[in-house]
Motif scaffolding. Structure first.
Motif, PDB file in Angstrom:
ATOM      1  N   THR A 146       6.673   7.349   5.799  1.00 48.09           N
ATOM      2  CA  THR A 146       5.382   7.965   6.080  1.00 48.09           C
ATOM      3  C   THR A 146       4.694   8.284   4.760  1.00 48.09           C
ATOM      4  N   ASN A 147       3.497   7.735   4.568  1.00 51.28           N
ATOM      5  CA  ASN A 147       2.727   7.977   3.335  1.00 51.28           C
ATOM      6  C   ASN A 147       3.550   7.695   2.086  1.00 51.28           C
ATOM      7  N   GLY A 148       4.326   6.638   2.119  1.00 58.93           N
ATOM      8  CA  GLY A 148       5.119   6.236   0.959  1.00 58.93           C
ATOM      9  C   GLY A 148       6.404   6.999   0.768  1.00 58.93           C
ATOM     10  N   GLN A 149       6.674   7.980   1.631  1.00 59.30           N
ATOM     11  CA  GLN A 149       7.911   8.762   1.554  1.00 59.30           C
ATOM     12  C   GLN A 149       8.954   8.155   2.497  1.00 59.30           C
ATOM     13  N   LEU A 150      10.177   7.957   1.998  1.00 61.47           N
ATOM     14  CA  LEU A 150      11.292   7.542   2.840  1.00 61.47           C
ATOM     15  C   LEU A 150      11.950   8.797   3.393  1.00 61.47           C
ATOM     16  N   ILE A 151      11.938   8.942   4.717  1.00 61.50           N
ATOM     17  CA  ILE A 151      12.384  10.174   5.371  1.00 61.50           C
ATOM     18  C   ILE A 151      13.638   9.897   6.190  1.00 61.50           C
ATOM     19  N   SER A 203       7.510  14.282  -5.392  1.00 58.81           N
ATOM     20  CA  SER A 203       6.167  14.546  -5.897  1.00 58.81           C
ATOM     21  C   SER A 203       6.141  14.349  -7.402  1.00 58.81           C
ATOM     22  N   GLY A 204       4.957  14.294  -7.961  1.00 62.96           N
ATOM     23  CA  GLY A 204       4.830  14.189  -9.401  1.00 62.96           C
ATOM     24  C   GLY A 204       4.976  12.769  -9.911  1.00 62.96           C
ATOM     25  N   ALA A 205       5.208  12.646 -11.212  1.00 62.64           N
ATOM     26  CA  ALA A 205       5.189  11.352 -11.887  1.00 62.64           C
ATOM     27  C   ALA A 205       6.306  10.422 -11.438  1.00 62.64           C
ATOM     28  N   ASN A 206       7.403  10.976 -10.915  1.00 60.23           N
ATOM     29  CA  ASN A 206       8.547  10.147 -10.545  1.00 60.23           C
ATOM     30  C   ASN A 206       8.603   9.818  -9.043  1.00 60.23           C
ATOM     31  N   ALA A 207       7.587  10.195  -8.305  1.00 62.95           N
ATOM     32  CA  ALA A 207       7.669  10.054  -6.849  1.00 62.95           C
ATOM     33  C   ALA A 207       7.769   8.602  -6.411  1.00 62.95           C
ATOM     34  N   GLY A 208       6.890   7.749  -6.894  1.00 64.94           N
ATOM     35  CA  GLY A 208       6.912   6.354  -6.475  1.00 64.94           C
ATOM     36  C   GLY A 208       6.530   6.208  -5.008  1.00 64.94           C
ATOM     37  N   THR A 209       6.588   4.959  -4.516  1.00 62.41           N
ATOM     38  CA  THR A 209       6.189   4.647  -3.154  1.00 62.41           C
ATOM     39  C   THR A 209       7.206   3.736  -2.497  1.00 62.41           C
ATOM     40  N   PHE A 210       7.724   4.151  -1.347  1.00 57.03           N
ATOM     41  CA  PHE A 210       8.582   3.297  -0.542  1.00 57.03           C
ATOM     42  C   PHE A 210       7.717   2.517   0.439  1.00 57.03           C
ATOM     43  N   GLY A 233       0.827  -1.204   0.000  1.00 57.34           N
ATOM     44  CA  GLY A 233       0.000   0.000   0.000  1.00 57.34           C
ATOM     45  C   GLY A 233       0.854   1.243   0.000  1.00 57.34           C
ATOM     46  N   GLY A 234       0.235   2.392   0.215  1.00 59.37           N
ATOM     47  CA  GLY A 234       0.940   3.653   0.090  1.00 59.37           C
ATOM     48  C   GLY A 234       1.486   4.183   1.381  1.00 59.37           C
ATOM     49  N   SER A 235       1.162   3.577   2.524  1.00 60.54           N
ATOM     50  CA  SER A 235       1.629   4.120   3.789  1.00 60.54           C
ATOM     51  C   SER A 235       2.131   3.018   4.668  1.00 60.54           C
ATOM     52  N   SER A 236       3.312   3.170   5.228  1.00 63.63           N
ATOM     53  CA  SER A 236       3.893   2.153   6.081  1.00 63.63           C
ATOM     54  C   SER A 236       4.526   2.809   7.274  1.00 63.63           C
ATOM     55  N   SER A 237       4.674   2.031   8.333  1.00 65.74           N
ATOM     56  CA  SER A 237       5.379   2.511   9.506  1.00 65.74           C
ATOM     57  C   SER A 237       6.742   1.870   9.561  1.00 65.74           C
ATOM     58  N   SER A 238       7.740   2.595  10.020  1.00 69.65           N
ATOM     59  CA  SER A 238       9.087   2.067  10.142  1.00 69.65           C
ATOM     60  C   SER A 238       9.169   1.110  11.299  1.00 69.65           C
TER      61      SER A 238
END
Length: 248
Positions: free
Chosen positions: A138-143, A177-184, A73-78
């Motif tokens: 968070t929300n598919g972003q690797l921070i 963001s945008g077309a190249n963002a993808g999901t971690f 999915g689009g959101s994961s917890s570390s």
């Protein structure tokens, strides 16, 4: 019937012998579904890393306990560490809600994800445990928790055309963001990346390619894992580690 009983007995003995064999130094010795050796050499102990991976490390065992929230999915917890145990080499203590990310096989065994210019927007690399970064999804972003205060976001370069089979990753002060963002996402303790516009044979396939200065640049591998590897690069999967500090 006697033959079947004998075969079952022999299988049980073989399984017991395998479990009692000795794992190599720094080798895996436990984890969910692990069927290999569970005993470490003299002076080494089987040290818990996460539910999927325990490892033979020098000295006494630690008592790390961690919980994994799986990916998809689009959101994961570390993966979150709940331990205060100590380990060698790392210089910072893992913050609650974060994890280290590292390779677990040669030639980049226990090299840790970080930025080429430490804690600043720059190329994503693998490097020393002493400078390991700390991460969450968070929300598919690797921070990247740079300096413990400044968040940096993983940004994947766009694919120029269908012949490009690896994509570079860097750190930015603004979210992808945008077309190249993808999901971690996490799959167990393994870091994956996906994007609707690209079909990947393995979502957890990465490449580590040294540059002229021997920086270990990290790329997303768009091709099959461990097949047609670009010259000079190494196939890797990279994994969460939730010990108190980064270990070598």
């Amino acid at each position: 019937m006697k033959s079947l009983t004998l075969l079952a007995s022999l299988f049980a003995l073989a399984s017991s012998a395998l479990a009692q064999s000795t794992a190599p130094q720094y080798g895996q010795c436990g984890g969910q579904s692990w069927t290999g050796a569970t005993i470490c050499p003299s002076g080494w102990s089987c040290t818990y890393s996460n539910p999927y991976y325990s490892q033979c490390l020098p000295g006494a065992a630690t008592t790390t306990v961690s919980s994994i929230t799986g990916g998809g999915g689009g959101s994961s917890s570390s993966p979150t560490s709940t331990s205060t145990s100590s380990a060698a080499s790392g210089t910072t203590t893992l913050q609650a809600g974060y994890s280290f990310i590292r390779a677990v096989e040669d030639p980049n065994f226990h090299k840790y994800l970080q930025s080429e210019t430490l804690n600043t927007p720059s190329t994503a690399v693998l490097g020393s445990p002493s400078t390991a970064g700390q991460f969450e999804i968070t929300n598919g972003q690797l921070i990247y928790n740079a300096n413990g205060t400044t968040p940096l976001y993983a940004v994947v370069e766009g694919r120029a055309n269908s012949t490009v089979m690896k994509l570079g990753m860097s750190w930015s002060t603004t979210p992808a963001s945008g077309a190249n963002a993808g999901t971690f996402m996490w799959s167990g303790d393994t870091l994956e990346w996906s994007i609707p516009t690209i079909t990947r044979p393995a979502l957890n396939a990465w490449l580590v390619c040294p540059d002229a200065a021997d920086n270990l640049l990290l790329y997303i591998n768009l091709g099959p894992y461990d097949y047609q590897t670009p010259t000079g690069c190494a196939d890797e999967t990279i994994h969460a580690y939730t010990g108190a500090t980064a270990t070598p």
